[in-house]
Write a protein that holds these residues in place. Sequence first.
Motif, PDB file in Angstrom:
ATOM      1  N   PHE A 230      -0.181   0.344   3.298  1.00 13.59           N
ATOM      2  CA  PHE A 230       0.607   1.188   3.866  1.00 13.59           C
ATOM      3  C   PHE A 230       0.239   2.912   4.017  1.00 13.59           C
ATOM      4  O   PHE A 230      -0.765   3.553   4.685  1.00 13.59           O
ATOM      5  CB  PHE A 230       1.970   1.354   4.477  1.00 13.59           C
ATOM      6  CG  PHE A 230       2.383   2.162   5.741  1.00 13.59           C
ATOM      7  CD1 PHE A 230       1.664   1.711   7.242  1.00 13.59           C
ATOM      8  CD2 PHE A 230       2.428   3.520   6.179  1.00 13.59           C
ATOM      9  CE1 PHE A 230       1.972   2.706   7.814  1.00 13.59           C
ATOM     10  CE2 PHE A 230       2.577   4.252   6.805  1.00 13.59           C
ATOM     11  CZ  PHE A 230       2.691   3.898   7.949  1.00 13.59           C
ATOM     12  N   GLU A 231       0.220   3.210   2.578  1.00 14.31           N
ATOM     13  CA  GLU A 231      -1.160   4.726   2.186  1.00 14.31           C
ATOM     14  C   GLU A 231      -1.834   4.234   2.258  1.00 14.31           C
ATOM     15  O   GLU A 231      -2.847   5.784   2.629  1.00 14.31           O
ATOM     16  CB  GLU A 231       0.190   5.066   0.365  1.00 14.31           C
ATOM     17  CG  GLU A 231       1.351   4.794   0.721  1.00 14.31           C
ATOM     18  CD  GLU A 231       1.706   5.554  -1.046  1.00 14.31           C
ATOM     19  OE1 GLU A 231       0.549   5.190  -1.594  1.00 14.31           O
ATOM     20  OE2 GLU A 231       2.480   6.164  -0.962  1.00 14.31           O
ATOM     21  N   LEU A 232      -2.969   3.205   1.942  1.00 18.89           N
ATOM     22  CA  LEU A 232      -4.085   3.446   2.275  1.00 18.89           C
ATOM     23  C   LEU A 232      -4.601   2.961   3.623  1.00 18.89           C
ATOM     24  O   LEU A 232      -5.313   3.615   4.487  1.00 18.89           O
ATOM     25  CB  LEU A 232      -4.829   1.531   1.847  1.00 18.89           C
ATOM     26  CG  LEU A 232      -4.835   1.418   0.417  1.00 18.89           C
ATOM     27  CD1 LEU A 232      -5.050  -0.196  -0.026  1.00 18.89           C
ATOM     28  CD2 LEU A 232      -5.194   2.432  -0.097  1.00 18.89           C
ATOM     29  N   LEU A 233      -4.027   2.722   5.025  1.00 23.27           N
ATOM     30  CA  LEU A 233      -3.787   2.663   6.323  1.00 23.27           C
ATOM     31  C   LEU A 233      -3.599   4.611   6.521  1.00 23.27           C
ATOM     32  O   LEU A 233      -4.455   4.614   7.917  1.00 23.27           O
ATOM     33  CB  LEU A 233      -3.255   1.769   6.919  1.00 23.27           C
ATOM     34  CG  LEU A 233      -2.870   2.055   8.092  1.00 23.27           C
ATOM     35  CD1 LEU A 233      -2.757   0.568   8.931  1.00 23.27           C
ATOM     36  CD2 LEU A 233      -2.231   2.679   8.926  1.00 23.27           C
ATOM     37  N   VAL A 234      -2.417   5.059   6.111  1.00 24.33           N
ATOM     38  CA  VAL A 234      -2.135   5.894   6.737  1.00 24.33           C
ATOM     39  C   VAL A 234      -3.870   7.028   6.426  1.00 24.33           C
ATOM     40  O   VAL A 234      -4.036   7.972   6.567  1.00 24.33           O
ATOM     41  CB  VAL A 234      -0.750   7.181   5.792  1.00 24.33           C
ATOM     42  CG1 VAL A 234      -1.079   8.656   6.628  1.00 24.33           C
ATOM     43  CG2 VAL A 234       0.160   6.332   6.620  1.00 24.33           C
TER      44      VAL A 234
END
Length: 182
Positions: free
Chosen positions: A19-23
């Motif tokens: 999710f951090e990558l997506l953000v």
Amino acid sequence: MFDEKEVISRILRGDFRAFELLVKQYEKLVFYVVNRLVQHLEDKEDICQEVFIKVHQSLYKFKFQSKLSTWIARLAYLTAVDHVKRSKVGYLMDYPENIEDYHFTNHNPEAELLKKDTAAYVNLLIGQMPLLYRTVLTLYHLNEFSCPEIEQITGIPEGTVKSYLFRARKILKEKVEHDLNN
């Protein structure tokens, strides 16, 4: 290389790093969309956070019928529009009946300083444009979405998107040419 399907799959399995990558991948996109619609910095930051909360909560609904960037931009757009409607500042239908008669704010000291930096000056002018025009310009030119993608994001029919783009570019071009020649 950002692999949407793999990242989404990892997020749905509870991988917070994914999710951090997506953000990281989409934070600029979300900010650009929100930035053009919302006036106050604190509100912009809150709305961007709200968008990513919605992305996280709704990701299981994403069915790859559009690009992930289009889906996220739509969430950002709708969240920002909801905020604008609630705050009654720059309401969504904030555009003149006849855009050809639109006039930019005059006697702006910031504008005078920015004329020396054309890109910053154009951004200032875009920020003064009616809401729907600046939204379409931002999505098309800064985020490089196609007209059909802008229709998916905003719900504005593709023909109207093209019309808004044409009119917005025209009045922006005329204003810049006029100001830079004076």
